[in-house]
Design a protein around this motif. Structure first.
Motif, PDB file in Angstrom:
ATOM      1  N   LYS A   1       8.293   8.832   5.485  1.00 45.14           N
ATOM      2  CA  LYS A   1       8.984   7.567   5.752  1.00 45.14           C
ATOM      3  C   LYS A   1       9.274   7.409   7.236  1.00 45.14           C
TER       4      LYS A   1
ATOM      5  N   GLN B   1       5.996   6.805   9.149  1.00 43.25           N
ATOM      6  CA  GLN B   1       5.488   5.444   9.037  1.00 43.25           C
ATOM      7  C   GLN B   1       6.269   4.476   9.917  1.00 43.25           C
ATOM      8  N   SER B   2       7.578   4.714  10.019  1.00 41.86           N
ATOM      9  CA  SER B   2       8.416   3.872  10.880  1.00 41.86           C
ATOM     10  C   SER B   2       7.965   3.961  12.336  1.00 41.86           C
TER      11      SER B   2
END
Length: 279
Positions: free
Chosen positions: A138, A141-142
């Protein structure tokens, strides 16, 4: 008090006289890896007690070091190479000192990401330092989402065993943007190469040269004009009422939303008003 002492990232000649004086004068040296720091101290004939302060003991050691300073000791914090508190837990100790009212000073010196940036020839007026690409999916991906749209130079650190995989991930969002790959900075075998794309760099290290050493990756930003054209193309795929709803759903007033939609689409506010009347 706490002294943040920048140490060489390769060439021992890059250490400052001020850092050497401080290392000789403090009561104790807190080191990321005492085995690495003892080599530096031996080279400059400095004999001081050391304690380990690193990622795996920072929660335990931070209050211990703060208490020692509260009792009157002076501590020098050093990392394996470069400036403390950059991509290491030093920032935790600095924050704890601030909270305890203890003075902190930083003794500047070598930093790998600024050295790589200046070597790259890419725009240094504005840049982002991201450190190591996160392994958490997560968070990763940010970071990649930000990288895909940023117009400023972006810098990463990477370990050799992850380099090819990371270049592949970066390639998926950077497209035709150039990258400079650096390693062994300031050392005898300093090396850097500019590639047309991250994909080209990935191919080079997977097929022509085995990655060795610690790497710094410097990636150019998006062309602002090209990014604006892309954004306008994306907005144009929406109807004007749908585009308005994007901003109205955020609580933005209708007049301001119309202004923003007009700016996004590269047209006048009057055009948006007329189009809404015709719906």
């Amino acid at each position: 008090m706490l002294y943040l002492c920048a140490t060489p990232i390769g060439n021992l000649g890059d250490i400052s006289e001020r850092v050497l004086e401080t290392l000789r004068s403090v009561d104790v040296i807190a080191a990321e890896d005492t085995r690495q720091t003892i080599k530096l101290l031996n080279h400059f004939e400095i004999s001081k007690p050391m304690v380990a302060y690193h990622e795996h003991n920072r929660y335990e050691m931070t209050p211990v070091l703060v208490e020692r300073m509260q009792k009157g000791e002076t501590i020098a914090l050093v990392t394996d190479a470069g400036t403390p508190a950059i991509s290491d837990p030093g920032e935790d100790l600095v924050r704890a000192c601030h909270e305890a009212g203890l003075p902190v000073t930083s003794l500047p010196g070598a930093t790998a990401f600024t050295t790589a940036l200046t070597l790259s020839g890419m725009s240094a007026r504005r840049f982002t330092f991201e450190g190591f690409l996160p392994q958490d999916k997560k968070e990763q991906q940010s970071v990649l989402d930000r990288l895909s749209r940023t117009t400023v130079t972006t810098i990463f650190y990477e370990a050799p065993h992850r380099l090819v995989k990371t270049l592949g991930l970066l390639s998926s969002v950077t497209g035709e943007r150039e990258i400079t790959v650096c390693k062994e900075l300031t050392k005898k075998h300093e090396w850097y190469m500019r590639f047309a794309t991250c994909a080209e760099a990935g191919t080079f290290f997977s097929e022509k040269e085995e990655p060795r050493g610690e790497f710094v990756l410097v990636i150019e930003g998006c062309d602002p004009a090209a990014l604006e054209r892309e954004e306008q193309e994306n907005w144009s795929k929406m109807t004007i009422p749908e585009h308005m709803d994007v901003y109205l759903s955020q609580g933005i007033e209708k007049k301001e939303a119309m202004r923003m939609v007009a700016k996004d689409r590269g047209v006048s506010k009057r055009d948006i008003y007329q189009a809404l009347l015709e719906e």
